[in-house]
Design a protein around this motif. Structure first.
Motif, PDB file in Angstrom:
ATOM      1  N   ARG A   3      -3.841   0.710  -3.038  1.00 40.50           N
ATOM      2  CA  ARG A   3      -3.346  -0.664  -3.191  1.00 40.50           C
ATOM      3  C   ARG A   3      -2.422  -0.655  -4.396  1.00 40.50           C
ATOM      4  O   ARG A   3      -2.797  -0.210  -5.483  1.00 40.50           O
ATOM      5  N   ILE A  50      -8.660   2.965   1.678  1.00 41.20           N
ATOM      6  CA  ILE A  50      -8.161   2.558   0.359  1.00 41.20           C
ATOM      7  C   ILE A  50      -8.990   3.286  -0.698  1.00 41.20           C
ATOM      8  O   ILE A  50     -10.201   3.065  -0.808  1.00 41.20           O
ATOM      9  N   TYR A  56       0.850  -1.193   0.000  1.00 37.78           N
ATOM     10  CA  TYR A  56       0.000   0.000   0.000  1.00 37.78           C
ATOM     11  C   TYR A  56       0.888   1.248   0.000  1.00 37.78           C
ATOM     12  O   TYR A  56       1.839   1.342   0.799  1.00 37.78           O
TER      13      TYR A  56
END
Length: 404
Positions: A94, A73, A57
């Motif tokens: 991500r 996210i 990440y």
């Protein structure tokens, strides 16, 4: 013609006659094992963008981040894509190996150090700013010289050029080398042996050595110890850059190669070099073609090749001519002594950062088996006496073991 000269003098004479071949441009896929004829300058930065070296990440790390840290996210960035979304504090993307770092991010945390929480992720071990980021130009910057003129193009070198988008390279032409083995005792493999005959191994050994060295090889059928036949065979090789012969180089009534070389108009530069095995080696020249007359004894022919032909090929191909010798320690004894300089075949043993040489092979000039498994030629000075285990001498690599 000079006679019974040192190896160093022989190399000086050979180098004086050798000029690098012309150049040509080839596609990168055909450049393996070729020698660069000009420096290669990087046309782009490598990598061309900041990228992630791992799956995880991307986010903007702060010195005050708590552990654990929970982030939203907001995007996913596979390799080969580009994200226009700029990350804000409290957000992450991500990201996968090789993907570009998004705007607003300054680090990547490993996937193994996180726990997914739906549309959020918990980072159990927050990282510092700049962690796990490969920055643009970190490997190579535009304008850097990445490979130099005279370098051999290894698979890694070709891959490096491909990563920079290089499609064609300018390389030196491949040498054309002819091989002729002589001797009335020779028979071709596949034929039956009759009394007094042996199979012709030298042609096959030399062909392999030359192919390994990146040469285009032309093999002439071997000839008996007959002057007219030898002259005719040599004439068929006159369009070569080098011609390498074996057999007929010594002083016997049937050693005709020097007469044959003169018969095709070749000027002999020297005969006999002061080392064993392979003392009666001769070198001549006609036009731009160099002729190397090597011993007919199989192991001696390989030693001749390594000490004289291979260095000449390096210059012909445009290679650099590095110092070839280095210190080695003997891992065994060699009981013979003599007035002449001698080159012992040996296996390399690496121990505590040092190179040790195991000479436990039969060392006769005709013992080709001694070359199999040998990595080194050990230089024993003339008049040295028996070599003792633990003694420090100079060595040089054989064949593909040589540093490129």
């Amino acid at each position: 013609m000079e006679t019974m000269i040192s190896l160093e003098r022989a190399l000086d004479i050979v180098y004086e006659q050798v000029k690098p071949l012309g150049t040509e441009k080839v596609h990168l896929a055909q450049s393996y094992g070729r020698v660069l004829a000009k420096d290669i300058e990087a046309a782009i930065d490598m990598p061309p963008f900041d990228r992630s070296p791992l799956d995880g990440y991307a986010y903007c790390a702060q010195a005050s981040d708590p552990a654990p840290l929970t982030l939203a996210i907001v995007s996913e960035i596979p390799a080969g894509t580009w994200s226009e979304r700029e990350l804000k504090l409290g957000e992450c993307a991500r990201i996968f190996t090789g993907a570009p770092i998004p705007q607003g991010a300054n680090c990547v945390v490993r996937q193994e150090d996180t726990e997914p929480l739906g549309d959020r992720v918990q980072i159990n071990q927050p990282v510092r700013p700049r962690a796990n980021v490969v920055y643009r130009g970190e490997e190579t910057k535009k304008g850097d010289i990445v490979l130099s003129k005279g370098e051999l193009l290894s698979p890694a070198g070709v891959g490096l050029l491909a990563s920079l988008g290089v499609e064609e390279v300018e390389v030196y032409q491949s040498p054309k080398v002819g091989i002729l083995s002589t001797g009335s005792e020779l028979r071709e493999v596949g034929d039956s042996l009759t009394p007094g005959k042996i199979y012709n191994s030298n042609t096959y050994t030399l062909q392999g050595l030359l192919m390994e060295a990146g040469c285009k090889v032309k093999v002439a059928p071997f000839v008996a110890d007959d002057l007219d036949e030898t002259v005719a065979a040599l004439k068929a090789l006159e369009d070569m850059d080098f011609v390498v012969t074996t057999g007929g180089a010594s002083v016997g009534d049937y050693d005709l190669i020097r007469d044959a070389l003169e018969g095709v108009g070749c000027k002999l530069l020297f005969w006999k070099v002061n080392f064993k095995p392979g003392t009666p080696v001769a070198v001549g020249i006609k036009g731009d073609t160099l002729y190397f007359s090597l011993s007919g004894n199989p192991a001696a022919a390989v030693v001749n090749f390594e000490l004289l032909v291979r260095p000449a090929l390096r210059k012909l191909k445009g290679r650099k001519l590095p110092e070839r010798t280095f210190p080695v320690y003997m891992d065994g004894d060699f009981g013979k002594s003599g007035k002449q300089r001698r080159f012992i075949r040996a296996r390399a043993v690496f121990r505590n950062g040092e190179i040790w040489a195991d000479p436990s092979f039969a060392q006769g000039s005709s013992v080709l088996r001694s070359m199999k498994g040998s990595h080194l030629l050990i230089d024993v000075p003339g008049g040295h006496g028996p070599v003792q285990k633990g003694e420090r001498l100079q060595g040089r690599w054989i064949s593909s073991w040589e540093e490129d």
